[in-house]
Every structure is written in structure tokens, then in C-alpha cells.
Design an enzyme around this catalytic site. Structure first.
Site, PDB file in Angstrom:
ATOM      1  N   TYR A 101     -18.230 -15.700  14.109  1.00  0.00           N
ATOM      2  CA  TYR A 101     -18.073 -17.089  13.668  1.00  0.00           C
ATOM      3  C   TYR A 101     -19.196 -17.413  12.687  1.00  0.00           C
ATOM      4  O   TYR A 101     -20.365 -17.107  12.950  1.00  0.00           O
ATOM      5  CB  TYR A 101     -18.155 -18.031  14.881  1.00  0.00           C
ATOM      6  CG  TYR A 101     -18.175 -19.491  14.484  1.00  0.00           C
ATOM      7  CD1 TYR A 101     -16.992 -20.213  14.426  1.00  0.00           C
ATOM      8  CD2 TYR A 101     -19.372 -20.132  14.135  1.00  0.00           C
ATOM      9  CE1 TYR A 101     -16.987 -21.547  14.035  1.00  0.00           C
ATOM     10  CE2 TYR A 101     -19.383 -21.455  13.731  1.00  0.00           C
ATOM     11  CZ  TYR A 101     -18.191 -22.157  13.688  1.00  0.00           C
ATOM     12  OH  TYR A 101     -18.192 -23.470  13.287  1.00  0.00           O
ATOM     13  N   GLU A 189     -16.166 -23.388   7.235  1.00  0.00           N
ATOM     14  CA  GLU A 189     -16.151 -22.509   8.406  1.00  0.00           C
ATOM     15  C   GLU A 189     -15.249 -21.292   8.219  1.00  0.00           C
ATOM     16  O   GLU A 189     -14.163 -21.399   7.664  1.00  0.00           O
ATOM     17  CB  GLU A 189     -15.655 -23.352   9.589  1.00  0.00           C
ATOM     18  CG  GLU A 189     -15.650 -22.671  10.923  1.00  0.00           C
ATOM     19  CD  GLU A 189     -15.031 -23.580  11.983  1.00  0.00           C
ATOM     20  OE1 GLU A 189     -15.761 -24.372  12.596  1.00  0.00           O
ATOM     21  OE2 GLU A 189     -13.807 -23.500  12.191  1.00  0.00           O
TER      22      GLU A 189
END
Ligand code: GDP
Ligand code: MN
Length: 379
Positions: A101, A189
Site C-alpha cells: 500500500y 493512493e
């Protein structure tokens, strides 16, 4: 403002962030064509403004173009958390070995962009954040210095022993920061930031949210807005210079000034009522704005009473009064309207309303007005 994955992916590509090959499609036939062009296994991905598409069945692998078409038939038109899927992204399936992530957000506490990296990326990142927050490493970016190599290296050094991978991860993170700053984002993101079987790193998902207050400097980004996903009332309000936010309650509020609008909603809550909206008619109050405001509020079926709370400064109470009358002549409002007018030209405003003979409930003070509006909504 949110955009779809395929749009964010395009921005990533402009910044040379590695992404899987693919295109957006609106019909099963288009999906078939794109899958044929790609010529190997593909992933068909629902394009909706909500996270967790994978878990909701909106992301599926297909071995052949025919299978991709069948999957597209299931996904297109599907409902994901209340949103209807109208388009899908078709991308080459990649051989994911590990899901990381990487996310950048504006952290309002330290007033800095914060980079977050986790080795435990993928669809369960929310759970990771809630249960094992220590698995998410963070670094704050100094706005004057920008991203420093040592900061990002610290985030990735335990994940990548391979020098080339570490270098790519650093460069991708720097590019994400560049996007964040260039485009006035509030979130950028990649989840999963995928490590492939052959060692390559790729952005297997793409998410960008923009700061709406900065859209004035980004006409190209404003064009990316998906009108299906925004409240039509907020669009109309914006066009007429009203600040409007839809809420769940039943007391419609029309107020001048954002601060007074917030205080009015607090007041409604204080008397155990629920505001139906935030609405600021702004400073200069031409009657047309009041008409639009009432139209927007009346389109909400939950409304039980309407509360005007006007403190006239630049806003003139006689203008507001004329706006109310004009609106009442145009639209049928079968619910109680409570009006508190005070400040510039208040006597004239009250006189206009009184003379009209319309069924309005006047109030002297804000407290009285709010209390009346809540009582009326309940009765
Ligand atoms: P989200 O659930 O809305 O975040 O959608 P994602 O685009 O992140 O996809 C969800 C999950 O599908 C990912 O975490 C991966 O596990 C899986 N996935 C997506 N693309 C691929 C791919 O190309 N290959 C493989 N093996 N899995 C994929
Ligand atoms: Mn994802």
C-alpha cells in the site's frame, strides 16, 4: 472531488508510473474488443466512486475475451454500495506476488502531506489500519523541502532488499507527491502497489481525490467530474452561487452566511430537531437566489418545515422578503415557513411579508425561530 480509477490511471501514466495496459469500456462488446487487443488474461473492474469493489464482486479475472464479455454482462449495471456500474476498466491481468500500500494524504494535524506505506496492502488495508496500525509506516513531507530520499527509503527499506525495486519504489513515491502538489489533491493512493512474479512493481489500482476548493485552477480536472455521482441539487446550487449540502433531517434551513448557517444547524440540534440541509444564500441576496434555494429545498421529500434565518448586513431583508414572495407565487409550499429577518432593512422586509397576507410564521429572535421550526416539523 473523486475520479474513477481509469482516469487516475491516465494521470499516473502521464507521470510515468507503471500501470497495467488497458482501457475503459461501456458495453460487453467493447470489453470483448479490448480483451482481444490485450491478447491475454484480463481483469474487468467496475468503475464506481467507492472503495472495496473487489470484495463486492466488482473486480473479476477472465481467461479469454469471451469470458471477459460474460463477466462484463454481470458487472455492468450491477449495484455496488448503492451505485450503479456504468463502465468498466479492462486491464491485462498481472501476476501479483505481493500487495503493498502506498498513499499520500493531507494530514490536517501537522498541516503536511503524509506518505503512508504498508507491506500489508490490498483489500484489507482498512482492517490493517484499525487492528495493526504499526504495520503502516508514515513520513511527513516538509512543504519547502519536498520529499527527501532518506524519508522514503526508511519507509521501504525493510520491504525491498533488491536495489532496483527500492529505486523504483522511491521514484514512484516522488511522482505521487508531484501529482499531489501539481493537481491540488487531498488523496493519492495505490492499493495494491503490486510486486509481480518477475520482480516488477506496478500500480494495480489508482485512486485520486482532488481538493474542490482548488478546482478553479484546474479546468482540465473539473472536466473529469462524473455528474452521475454528484448530488444534482449541489450542482444547481453551485451554479446559482449558493452553498448547499444535503443532510438527513426534515428542517429545511435557508440562511445567509456560512457561520450563521452552521449556528442555525446547531440550534436545530439543540432543540432536538434534525436539519435537512446546510444552505448559505451568500452575501448579496438577489430574490432569484431565494427562489432557487426554496426550489432545491422543496425537492427533498423529507422536508417538514422551512426556516429562514437572515441577519441582514450586505444582504437586505427586503430583498429576501421579495424573494420569498416570488418563490411562493411560483412553487406550492404546503409546509410551515418560519421567517426570522433582522438587520439591514428589517422593518421594510417584515412589512412586505405582512402585507402579502401569505401564511408565514414570523419570529423575532434566532432561538424563537429555530424552536418554532423544530416544533412545526414534529407536529
Ligand atoms: P478495490 O477492491 O476497489 O480496491 O479494487 P482493486 O483494483 O484494488 O482490486 C482488488 C483486488 O483484486 C486486488 O487487491 C488484487 O488482489 C486483485 N487484482 C486486481 N488486479 C489484479 C491482477 O491483475 N492480477 C491479480 N492476480 N489480482 C488482481
Ligand atoms: Mn484497491
Amino acid at each position: 472531488m473523486k475520479i474513477h480509477e481509469h482516469q487516475a490511471k491516465e494521470i499516473f501514466e502521464q507521470y510515468n508510473i507503471p500501470t497495467p495496459q488497458g482501457k475503459v469500456a461501456y458495453t460487453p462488446d467493447e470489453v470483448y474488443q479490448i480483451a482481444k487487443e490485450i491478447g491475454k488474461k484480463v481483469v474487468v473492474k467496475a468503475q464506481v466512486h467507492v472503495g472495496g469493489r473487489g470484495k463486492a464482486g466488482g473486480v473479476k479475472l477472465a481467461d479469454t475475451a469471451d469470458q471477459a464479455k460474460e463477466i462484463a454482462k454481470q458487472i455492468l449495471g450491477m449495484d455496488i454500495k448503492g451505485l450503479t456500474v456504468k463502465k468498466v476498466l479492462v486491464v491485462e491481468a498481472v501476476d501479483i506476488k505481493k500487495e503493498l500500500y502506498v498513499g499520500l494524504i493531507m494530514d490536517r494535524g501537522p498541516k503536511k502531506v503524509t506518505i503512508m506505506v504498508s507491506e500489508a496492502g490490498g483489500v484489507d488495508i482498512e482492517e490493517v489500519a484499525a487492528k495493526t496500525p504499526e504495520k503502516i509506516l508514515k513520513a511527513q513531507v516538509d512543504p519547502l523541502l519536498g520529499v527527501k530520499g532518506f524519508q522514503v527509503r526508511r519507509l521501504f527499506e525493510n520491504i525491498f532488499k533488491e536495489k532496483d525495486q527500492l529505486k523504483t519504489a522511491l521514484s514512484v513515491t516522488e511522482k505521487l507527491y508531484q501529482i499531489f502538489m501539481d493537481k491540488d489533491c487531498s488523496l493519492v493512493e495505490i492499493n495494491p502497489f503490486a510486486v509481480l512474479g518477475d520482480g516488477r512493481l506496478i500500480a494495480a489500482d489508482a485512486k485520486i481525490t482532488f481538493d474542490e476548493n482548488a478546482l478553479g485552477r484546474h479546468p482540465d480536472i473539473e472536466k473529469l467530474m462524473d455528474m452521475d455521482s454528484v448530488d444534482p441539487n449541489e450542482v444547481i446550487a453551485n451554479k446559482y452561487g449558493l452553498s448547499f449540502v444535503q443532510l438527513d433531517g426534515n428542517v429545511g434551513c435557508i440562511v445567509n452566511g456560512a457561520g450563521l448557517a452552521m449556528a442555525t444547524m446547531d440550534g436545530v440540534k439543540l432543540y432536538n430537531g434534525e436539519p435537512a440541509n446546510f444552505l448559505d444564500v451568500g452575501g448579496s441576496s438577489n430574490p432569484q437566489k431565494v427562489v432557487k434555494a426554496l426550489e432545491i429545498i422543496m425537492s427533498n421529500k423529507n422536508i417538514k418545515s422551512i426556516l429562514f434565518n437572515i441577519f441582514g448586513g450586505i444582504t437586505r431583508c427586503d430583498d429576501i422578503a421579495n424573494g420569498i414572495l416570488e418563490a411562493l407565487n411560483k412553487i406550492n409550499i404546503p409546509i410551515p415557513i418560519i421567517v426570522r429577518l433582522t438587520g439591514t432593512n428589517e422593518a421594510a422586509g417584515r412589512e412586505i411579508l405582512k402585507k402579502s397576507g401569505k401564511d408565514l410564521i414570523p419570529a423575532e429572535t434566532m432561538n424563537e425561530a429555530v424552536k418554532l421550526a423544530v416544533e412545526q416539523a414534529k407536529s
